[in-house]
Design a protein around this motif. Structure first.
Motif, mmCIF file in Angstrom:
data_model
loop_
_atom_site.group_PDB
_atom_site.id
_atom_site.type_symbol
_atom_site.label_atom_id
_atom_site.label_comp_id
_atom_site.label_asym_id
_atom_site.label_seq_id
_atom_site.Cartn_x
_atom_site.Cartn_y
_atom_site.Cartn_z
ATOM 1 N N ASP A 58 0.838 -1.196 0.000
ATOM 2 C CA ASP A 58 0.000 0.000 0.000
ATOM 3 C C ASP A 58 0.874 1.248 0.000
ATOM 4 O O ASP A 58 2.018 1.230 0.464
ATOM 5 C CB ASP A 58 -0.907 0.033 1.238
ATOM 6 C CG ASP A 58 -1.993 -1.015 1.193
ATOM 7 O OD1 ASP A 58 -2.613 -1.248 2.242
ATOM 8 O OD2 ASP A 58 -2.217 -1.584 0.123
ATOM 9 N N ILE A 59 0.324 2.337 -0.524
ATOM 10 C CA ILE A 59 1.012 3.632 -0.463
ATOM 11 C C ILE A 59 0.539 4.376 0.772
ATOM 12 O O ILE A 59 -0.658 4.577 0.965
ATOM 13 C CB ILE A 59 0.739 4.450 -1.728
ATOM 14 C CG1 ILE A 59 1.353 3.760 -2.945
ATOM 15 C CG2 ILE A 59 1.311 5.865 -1.597
ATOM 16 C CD1 ILE A 59 1.065 4.450 -4.253
ATOM 17 N N MET A 60 1.483 4.767 1.641
ATOM 18 C CA MET A 60 1.162 5.548 2.831
ATOM 19 C C MET A 60 1.467 7.022 2.569
ATOM 20 O O MET A 60 2.544 7.358 2.059
ATOM 21 C CB MET A 60 1.966 5.066 4.039
ATOM 22 C CG MET A 60 1.759 5.925 5.293
ATOM 23 S SD MET A 60 2.802 5.425 6.686
ATOM 24 C CE MET A 60 1.960 3.932 7.192
ATOM 25 N N ILE A 61 0.504 7.886 2.893
ATOM 26 C CA ILE A 61 0.689 9.330 2.770
ATOM 27 C C ILE A 61 0.849 9.908 4.168
ATOM 28 O O ILE A 61 -0.036 9.767 5.017
ATOM 29 C CB ILE A 61 -0.496 9.986 2.051
ATOM 30 C CG1 ILE A 61 -0.638 9.399 0.640
ATOM 31 C CG2 ILE A 61 -0.315 11.495 1.987
ATOM 32 C CD1 ILE A 61 -1.832 9.917 -0.115
ATOM 33 N N ILE A 62 1.995 10.529 4.422
ATOM 34 C CA ILE A 62 2.307 11.123 5.724
ATOM 35 C C ILE A 62 2.206 12.635 5.574
ATOM 36 O O ILE A 62 2.910 13.230 4.758
ATOM 37 C CB ILE A 62 3.723 10.729 6.186
ATOM 38 C CG1 ILE A 62 3.856 9.199 6.239
ATOM 39 C CG2 ILE A 62 4.053 11.355 7.527
ATOM 40 C CD1 ILE A 62 5.283 8.725 6.429
ATOM 41 N N THR A 63 1.324 13.267 6.331
ATOM 42 C CA THR A 63 1.160 14.721 6.258
ATOM 43 C C THR A 63 1.643 15.364 7.551
ATOM 44 O O THR A 63 1.592 14.755 8.626
ATOM 45 C CB THR A 63 -0.300 15.104 5.995
ATOM 46 O OG1 THR A 63 -1.129 14.537 7.016
ATOM 47 C CG2 THR A 63 -0.760 14.576 4.652
ATOM 48 N N GLY A 64 2.081 16.590 7.438
ATOM 49 C CA GLY A 64 2.603 17.316 8.597
ATOM 50 C C GLY A 64 3.342 18.555 8.147
ATOM 51 O O GLY A 64 2.941 19.229 7.185
ATOM 52 N N SER A 65 4.458 18.865 8.799
ATOM 53 C CA SER A 65 5.236 20.055 8.453
ATOM 54 C C SER A 65 6.697 19.850 8.815
ATOM 55 O O SER A 65 7.051 18.929 9.575
ATOM 56 C CB SER A 65 4.679 21.284 9.195
ATOM 57 O OG SER A 65 4.676 21.074 10.605
#
Length: 559
Positions: A58-65
């Motif tokens: 699976d493709i994991m999308i990590i969001t943040g800054s």
């Protein structure tokens, strides 16, 4: 006089000293605050991960800054205590990171590390989620209690009632006795209903609605889930329209190779992604196995392709060779159809009919020249089998087959106008004419293996007869394409309509619309190659340069 006393006298007696001291204190405070703020800006912060429960591949999308605009040598993502290798990274931006979840992933914490370590979020591998209570095997293994009908034709829907099928199908499947000739008469072979033919209509924990798949015969069927295999239940497959025979099994060892050389990028963390076609699996080619793959791929099977990813740097990358060995089982097909019993399609709302009578990027069945030619050939004929036969006879008799394959593509209207083409043109035009005439059809891309174990790129077609299944037709061989078969046919034109030898090895069945993994990437399409797919190579940006060589499949052995 002590230092404290002198400092006290100076502080009280000198306004200038007091002012300078306050300025110094304020300056120290400002510098310290700025340093703390600057340090805080460098610390990456995670806000979310998607999915939180996922599986390898699976493709994991990590969001943040504060991730940085690109991945550096000291930047990485860690999942469940394992630092991701460079091949797992798809994209890295200051506020978003995309990674492929590796095969060895474990449940645990996810965090991003640059010069500092971020906060963490929890990830669970769906394959390893523990059950709060150990299930009773008698209650978890699927159980079939009844079938809605005990006799059905190919393509008919049957309802399988029972329990423990699961609320979603996932990787579960229904298996049917295969219509394959075997050397061991005591041991049946089985094939499963497929997504390619849209065989599954409904799946719930207690009920499955599935079409009897092409290639099934009378015998039994059963359900397989991740909990195990169900009991078997008898099903009679009727043959009112005729018979289909699968025999002359051959097993091939086929090698696919590709080379990437002189690869470099002007930016860091650029990638090249290869999508290597896997052999197709269907009724006459029921089993394919990847026996060797060098180097280890990012994903072994994604949308019927093997995904490799090469991480680049600003220095030229040495030549990299990608090698894949497959073991492929192929049967010949012989059909005996009572054509007069074939009726026009009644299930036009079925997804198989809608999909394989529609135009796509490969089959241009809505082209005005195709529509006009199809009408002129079939006239007022309504019998799908007679339509397919008439179009086959027209192409193999009225069109000239080019001895050598074209190096460049030509418009389908030009093929029609000049009445000539190579094997690719013949197969794609035949498929388009069938679809334009309302006959479901798929083009197949692959190779021909001759009696000397030599291979060449080749293309052919299958069309669908309701109540019977898929029927093969090779217009190029029917038109006289030179070929050294294991068994010489007296009349190739007659044989290759409705029959197919076991020397056809398929790498795609229909058009495989591969989606890019990176937004705004540079993609490469290889027309007229041994598989019909939209993307073969993908580079992460226009700053990437390289050379590539895809070799034709090589047959290492025939058994």
């Amino acid at each position: 006089m002590s230092f404290n006393k002198r400092f006290s006298l100076l502080f009280r007696g000198s306004p200038l000293f007091r002012t300078a001291l306050w300025v110094l204190v304020i300056a120290i405070f400002v510098i310290a605050t700025r340093a703390m703020n600057k340090q805080a800006q460098k610390t990456p912060v995670l806000s979310s991960i998607n999915p939180q429960i996922g599986a390898p591949g699976d493709i994991m999308i990590i969001t943040g800054s504060n991730f940085g605009n690109s991945r550096t040598s000291s930047s990485f993502v860690e999942i469940g205590g394992s630092k991701l290798t460079s091949s797992c990274y798809l994209d890295w931006k200051d506020n978003e990171i995309k990674v492929i979840i590796p095969s060895n992933v474990q449940d645990g914490l996810v965090f991003v590390s640059t010069h500092e370590k971020s906060n963490h979020l929890f990830f669970a591998n769906e394959n390893d989620i523990p059950s709060p209570v150990r299930p009773d095997p008698k209650k978890s293994i699927p159980i079939i209690t009844s079938l809605s009908k005990t006799t059905a034709a190919i393509g008919d829907i049957i309802t399988i009632e029972g329990s423990n099928y699961g609320n979603a199908r996932g990787s579960s499947a229904v298996y049917f006795t295969a219509n394959h000739e075997t050397t061991d008469v005591t041991q049946d072979e089985y094939i499963c209903a497929t997504d390619n033919d849209f065989d599954y209509e409904l799946w719930s924990d207690t009920e499955i609605q599935v079409h009897v798949p092409d290639g099934a015969r009378s015998g039994s069927c059963y359900v397989v889930t991740d909990k195990g295999q169900s009991n078997r239940i008898s099903l009679s497959v009727s043959q009112n329209l005729g018979q289909k025979k699968y025999s002359n099994k051959h097993t091939y060892v086929v090698q696919l190779t590709a080379d990437i050389a002189n690869a470099l990028s002007t930016t860091e963390n650029s990638t090249i992604t290869l999508r290597v076609p896997r052999p197709a699996e269907f009724s006459s080619q029921p089993k394919t196995e990847l026996s060797e793959c060098i180097p280890t791929p990012v994903i072994e099977n994604y949308k019927n392709t093997i995904v490799h990813q090469l991480q680049l740097s600003t220095s030229p990358h040495n030549r990299v060779k990608f090698s894949h060995n497959f073991i492929i089982t192929v049967y010949s097909i012989a059909t005996d159809i009572n054509a007069r019993k074939v009726r026009p399609y009644s299930e036009k709302e079925r997804k198989l009919f809608k999909t394989y009578t529609a135009a796509d990027k490969c089959v241009l069945s809505t082209d005005s020249a195709v529509i006009a030619l199809a009408k002129s050939i079939v006239g007022k004929e309504t019998n799908p089998y007679y339509k397919a036969k008439a179009i086959y006879e027209f192409l193999t008799s009225e069109f000239k087959l080019l001895k050598s394959p074209r190096s460049e593509s030509v418009a389908i209207s030009q093929v029609i106008e000049k009445k000539e083409g190579d094997a690719y043109d013949f197969a794609l035009l035949y498929t388009a004419l069938l679809r334009a005439s309302g006959v479901p059809a798929v083009p197949i891309g692959g190779i021909l293996s001759d009696s000397n174990s030599q291979s060449k790129k080749h293309w052919w077609t299958e069309f669908y007869i309701e109540g019977f299944g898929w029927v093969p037709a090779d217009t190029a061989l029917g038109a006289g394409l030179e070929f050294a078969p294991f068994i010489q046919q007296k009349d190739s034109k007659e044989y290759y309509f409705g029959n197919l030898d076991s020397q056809h090895i398929a790498f795609s069945r229909g058009w495989n619309e591969v989606k890019p993994v990176i937004v705004n990437s540079q993609t490469v399409y290889k027309p007229r190659f041994y598989a019909l797919q939209s993307i073969w190579e993908e580079s992460s940006s226009a700053d990437v340069s390289y050379s590539s060589l895809w070799n034709n499949p090589v047959i290492l052995g025939i058994y």
